[in-house]
Design an enzyme around this catalytic site. Structure first.
Site, PDB file in Angstrom:
ATOM      1  N   ASP A 194       0.871  -1.175   0.000  1.00 17.12           N
ATOM      2  CA  ASP A 194       0.000   0.000   0.000  1.00 17.12           C
ATOM      3  C   ASP A 194       0.913   1.231   0.000  1.00 17.12           C
ATOM      4  OD1 ASP A 194      -1.601   2.185   0.650  1.00 17.12           O
ATOM      5  OD2 ASP A 194      -2.973   0.995   1.873  1.00 17.12           O
ATOM      6  N   LYS A 219      -6.313   9.972  -1.881  1.00 14.60           N
ATOM      7  CA  LYS A 219      -5.301  10.771  -1.189  1.00 14.60           C
ATOM      8  C   LYS A 219      -4.503  11.603  -2.199  1.00 14.60           C
ATOM      9  CE  LYS A 219      -6.955   8.854   2.510  1.00 14.60           C
ATOM     10  NZ  LYS A 219      -7.765   7.746   2.185  1.00 14.60           N
TER      11      LYS A 219
END
Ligand SMILES: Cc1ncc(COP(=O)(O)O)c(C=O)c1O
Length: 405
Positions: A194, A219
């Site tokens: 991730d 994000k």
């Protein structure tokens, strides 16, 4: 990020890729429809010069395909699949490559939602999870795998580095060596990383041996706190499986999400570089403040430590995420958060505006106290995502809020 993969002549000369807000695509002939489905269902390989045409927006759509081609460039990946959320991306990778009886090894801490999926959903399917911490090195992790009694069932390793919210670092190459140790001729142990915290700019996990890089595109990739999305990148061979499961789960991103993310990608590098430059200033300020007892920031890692070695080897920058402890526990942390005037008190990260939150009671609230203690997610810890504002304004705000503590 402005032109790659897009041909204006196919869209009335439009300089930007339009939003292809359509569910289905008209075939020129029945034969063409048949040929497209043959490839889509894997009945035959694509011919060398065959352009894969459009069928139906759950399978493909120009706003997704062009976005995926552009995302591939950052991570030098062969293929990419975009999803309607980061959690969709993560859960699809885990579901495709794990089966009942398998063991998944994961780093602690991971994002709270990922932790929940691994520890509460996967066990319902008979999949076992084993967590390791950034402090553990090769021998220690191998010993833990052996002790679990399920070493032969290890199928996947899921890592988050830097860890959210502590910025602890994990050596991807070390985990690759562990994956190789437990791979056999019948089964390859796969590694997914991730990379949300570093965005596509400051870490490229595929170069260090990972099979997949996963993002919450909500994000840095989206970057404006206005869209939820996710992405997975990897080899062409493995990504075919991810895209096939995406087709049947139906969790692909829609054309509007694809378009928004393409627009965001045009400014990804300038945004992230500004955020990083600001974060360096903020971290330096915090590290000298008398009420701040600890600052977790990549740029402050001490030379001579194992973390520093990993930092130098694996990262292209110190990023714009930091966390810090304020003397006085939860009450002090809450007083600080409630006193902020410019920085917004909100979860999420990587956006143009600075955001602050309290991981122990917010993003990581679902994790048991003992685990939180082990991961050093304390009552005093505040997480800060540094935005693109003038860094002097950010520091002014932090300074006045700390005064209230
Ligand atoms: C590191 C990390 N991974 C994954 C996710 C999940 O992404 P999404 O909220 O887009 O589903 C988040 C969300 O906060 C995250 O911080």
């Amino acid at each position: 990020m402005m032109t790659h993969g897009y041909k204006p002549e196919l869209s009335e000369g439009a300089i930007k890729c339009p939003i292809f807000q359509t569910s289905t695509f008209v075939f020129k002939t029945a034969e063409e429809g048949k040929a497209l489905f043959e490839v889509a269902y894997g009945k035959r390989e694509k011919l060398p010069n065959e352009e894969l045409g459009l069928i139906y927006s759950r399978l493909n759509n120009p706003d997704l395909e062009i976005l995926e081609d552009r995302l591939c460039l950052w991570d030098k990946a062969a293929a990419c699949a975009v999803f309607e959320s980061g959690m969709s991306a993560i859960s699809t990778v885990l579901l495709e490559f794990l089966k009942p009886g398998d063991l998944v090894l994961y780093s602690k801490p991971v994002y709270g939602g990922t932790d929940h999926f691994i520890n509460h959903f996967l066990p319902k399917m008979g999949i076992h999870a084993l967590g390791f911490t950034p402090q553990q090195e090769y021998d220690d992790i191998v010993e833990q795998i052996e002790k679990s009694g399920k070493a032969d069932k290890l199928a996947m390793i899921f890592i988050e580095t830097p860890a959210n919210p502590t910025n602890a670092l994990i050596d991807i190459a070390c985990l690759k060596a562990i994956a190789d140790k437990y791979s056999t001729s019948e089964k390859q142990v796969l590694i997914a990383v991730d990379n949300t915290y570093m965005g596509p700019l400051w870490q490229h996990p595929l170069e260090h041996g990972a099979d997949f890089v996963v993002y919450s595109a909500t994000k840095y990739i989206g970057g404006h706190s206005d869209v939820i999305a996710g992405a997975v990148l990897g080899s062409a061979e493995l990504m075919v499986r991810i895209k096939t499961l995406r087709t049947f789960l139906g969790n692909m991103a829609g054309p509007w999400t694809g378009w928004l993310l393409m627009r965001s990608l045009e400014t990804l590098k300038v945004r992230m570089e500004q955020q990083q430059a600001n974060a360096v200033e903020v971290a330096n300020f915090l590290s000298q403040h008398e009420k701040v007892t600890k600052v977790n920031y990549l740029g402050l890692i001490k030379e001579g430590t194992r973390a520093y070695e990993i930092y130098k080897k694996q990262y292209h920058g110190s990023g714009a995420m930091l966390s810090f402890e304020i003397e006085g526990g939860e009450a002090a942390a809450f007083k600080f958060l409630n006193s902020l005037k410019l920085i917004k008190l909100a979860v999420s990260l990587g956006s143009t505006e600075s955001l602050a939150e309290h991981p122990r009671t917010m993003t990581h609230a679902g994790i048991e106290d003992a685990q939180l203690d082990e991961m050093e997610i304390t009552d005093s810890l505040v997480r800060l995502s540094v935005g693109v504002e003038n860094f002097k304004d950010i520091i002014w705000d932090i300074s006045q809020a700390l005064e209230q503590v």
